[in-house]
Scaffold this motif. Structure first.
Motif, PDB file in Angstrom:
ATOM      1  N   SER A 199     -12.516   7.133 -11.630  1.00  0.00           N
ATOM      2  CA  SER A 199     -11.147   6.732 -11.280  1.00  0.00           C
ATOM      3  C   SER A 199     -10.836   7.059  -9.828  1.00  0.00           C
ATOM      4  O   SER A 199     -10.285   6.231  -9.095  1.00  0.00           O
ATOM      5  N   LYS A 200     -11.213   8.248  -9.404  1.00  0.00           N
ATOM      6  CA  LYS A 200     -10.946   8.644  -8.013  1.00  0.00           C
ATOM      7  C   LYS A 200     -11.779   7.819  -7.030  1.00  0.00           C
ATOM      8  O   LYS A 200     -11.302   7.481  -5.945  1.00  0.00           O
ATOM      9  N   ILE A 201     -12.998   7.483  -7.406  1.00  0.00           N
ATOM     10  CA  ILE A 201     -13.817   6.621  -6.546  1.00  0.00           C
ATOM     11  C   ILE A 201     -13.146   5.257  -6.394  1.00  0.00           C
ATOM     12  O   ILE A 201     -13.075   4.702  -5.293  1.00  0.00           O
ATOM     13  N   MET A 202     -12.627   4.721  -7.506  1.00  0.00           N
ATOM     14  CA  MET A 202     -11.956   3.418  -7.437  1.00  0.00           C
ATOM     15  C   MET A 202     -10.659   3.505  -6.638  1.00  0.00           C
ATOM     16  O   MET A 202     -10.342   2.596  -5.871  1.00  0.00           O
TER      17      MET A 202
ATOM     18  N   MET B  23      -3.530   6.108  -2.621  1.00  0.00           N
ATOM     19  CA  MET B  23      -3.405   7.557  -2.414  1.00  0.00           C
ATOM     20  C   MET B  23      -3.174   8.232  -3.763  1.00  0.00           C
ATOM     21  O   MET B  23      -2.493   7.695  -4.630  1.00  0.00           O
ATOM     22  N   TYR B  24      -3.724   9.419  -3.934  1.00  0.00           N
ATOM     23  CA  TYR B  24      -3.487  10.196  -5.141  1.00  0.00           C
ATOM     24  C   TYR B  24      -3.496  11.668  -4.774  1.00  0.00           C
ATOM     25  O   TYR B  24      -4.147  12.081  -3.818  1.00  0.00           O
ATOM     26  N   TRP B  25      -2.718  12.426  -5.507  1.00  0.00           N
ATOM     27  CA  TRP B  25      -2.682  13.868  -5.262  1.00  0.00           C
ATOM     28  C   TRP B  25      -2.213  14.591  -6.507  1.00  0.00           C
ATOM     29  O   TRP B  25      -1.543  14.034  -7.356  1.00  0.00           O
ATOM     30  N   GLN B  26      -2.625  15.856  -6.582  1.00  0.00           N
ATOM     31  CA  GLN B  26      -2.263  16.695  -7.720  1.00  0.00           C
ATOM     32  C   GLN B  26      -0.934  17.383  -7.447  1.00  0.00           C
ATOM     33  O   GLN B  26      -0.753  18.029  -6.409  1.00  0.00           O
TER      34      GLN B  26
ATOM     35  N   TYR C  48      -0.707  13.215 -10.236  1.00  0.00           N
ATOM     36  CA  TYR C  48      -1.171  13.708 -11.526  1.00  0.00           C
ATOM     37  C   TYR C  48      -0.973  15.216 -11.578  1.00  0.00           C
ATOM     38  O   TYR C  48      -0.808  15.886 -10.565  1.00  0.00           O
ATOM     39  N   LEU C  49      -0.980  15.769 -12.795  1.00  0.00           N
ATOM     40  CA  LEU C  49      -0.656  17.179 -12.978  1.00  0.00           C
ATOM     41  C   LEU C  49      -1.875  18.088 -13.012  1.00  0.00           C
ATOM     42  O   LEU C  49      -1.865  19.151 -12.423  1.00  0.00           O
TER      43      LEU C  49
ATOM     44  N   PHE D 232       0.795  -1.217   0.000  1.00  0.00           N
ATOM     45  CA  PHE D 232       0.000   0.000   0.000  1.00  0.00           C
ATOM     46  C   PHE D 232       0.836   1.281   0.000  1.00  0.00           C
ATOM     47  O   PHE D 232       0.305   2.360   0.159  1.00  0.00           O
ATOM     48  N   LEU D 233       2.133   1.155  -0.187  1.00  0.00           N
ATOM     49  CA  LEU D 233       3.012   2.318  -0.156  1.00  0.00           C
ATOM     50  C   LEU D 233       2.858   3.204  -1.393  1.00  0.00           C
ATOM     51  O   LEU D 233       3.121   4.386  -1.353  1.00  0.00           O
TER      52      LEU D 233
END
Length: 148
Positions: free
Chosen positions: A111-114, A121-124, A97-98, A91-92
């Motif tokens: 995509s963000k829901i999935m 984790m995701y971030w701009q 994304y830009l 899970f690391l």
């Protein structure tokens, strides 16, 4: 009697015609079974997930399962879930994304829901500089040391 005459004398009536099989699976069952079979390829000890992506014409356009990305050996990266060190956990990893210019589109929302559901984790990324210029004109190429 030639072939044309022979075929003209052939008739198909209800008593001799064979009807189609009625116990076949429907499209959704077929696609789910395909996803289930794809999940059998997963080497993840906790979750085996398969996917079958289908277009509006009921054609399979993609099949996949949860595994390491292409180029990442599943023998070299961790499969752990609850580990003392984050370096030993699967899970690391995260997505960076830009731009959020398409954030209102259903595909980006999905995509963000999935990602949320999977715990990814995701971030701009927001650049500090408006632009970065790489200028090679000021380099003294003749007096550069060779790279080793």
């Amino acid at each position: 009697m030639d072939l044309v005459e022979k075929t003209n004398n052939i008739s198909i009536n209800e008593t001799t015609a064979q009807l189609k099989r009625m116990d076949y699976i429907d499209w959704k069952e077929y696609f789910m079974a395909t996803a289930f079979l794809a999940a059998k390829r997963s080497k993840d000890p906790c979750y085996q997930v398969g996917a079958c992506v289908v277009n509006k014409e009921n054609k399979i356009v993609g099949i996949g399962y949860n595994g390491m990305p292409t180029g990442c050996s599943d023998d070299e990266f961790p499969w752990g879930k609850n580990t003392p060190s984050p370096l030993d956990s699967k899970f690391l990893y995260e997505v960076v994304y830009l731009s959020d210019k398409n954030a209102h589109k259903p595909t980006y929302i999905a995509s963000k829901i999935m990602f949320d559901a999977a715990g990814v984790m995701y971030w701009q990324f927001k650049p500090k500089n408006e632009k970065i210029v790489i200028n090679f004109t000021g380099i003294d190429w003749e007096n550069m040391s060779p790279s080793k």
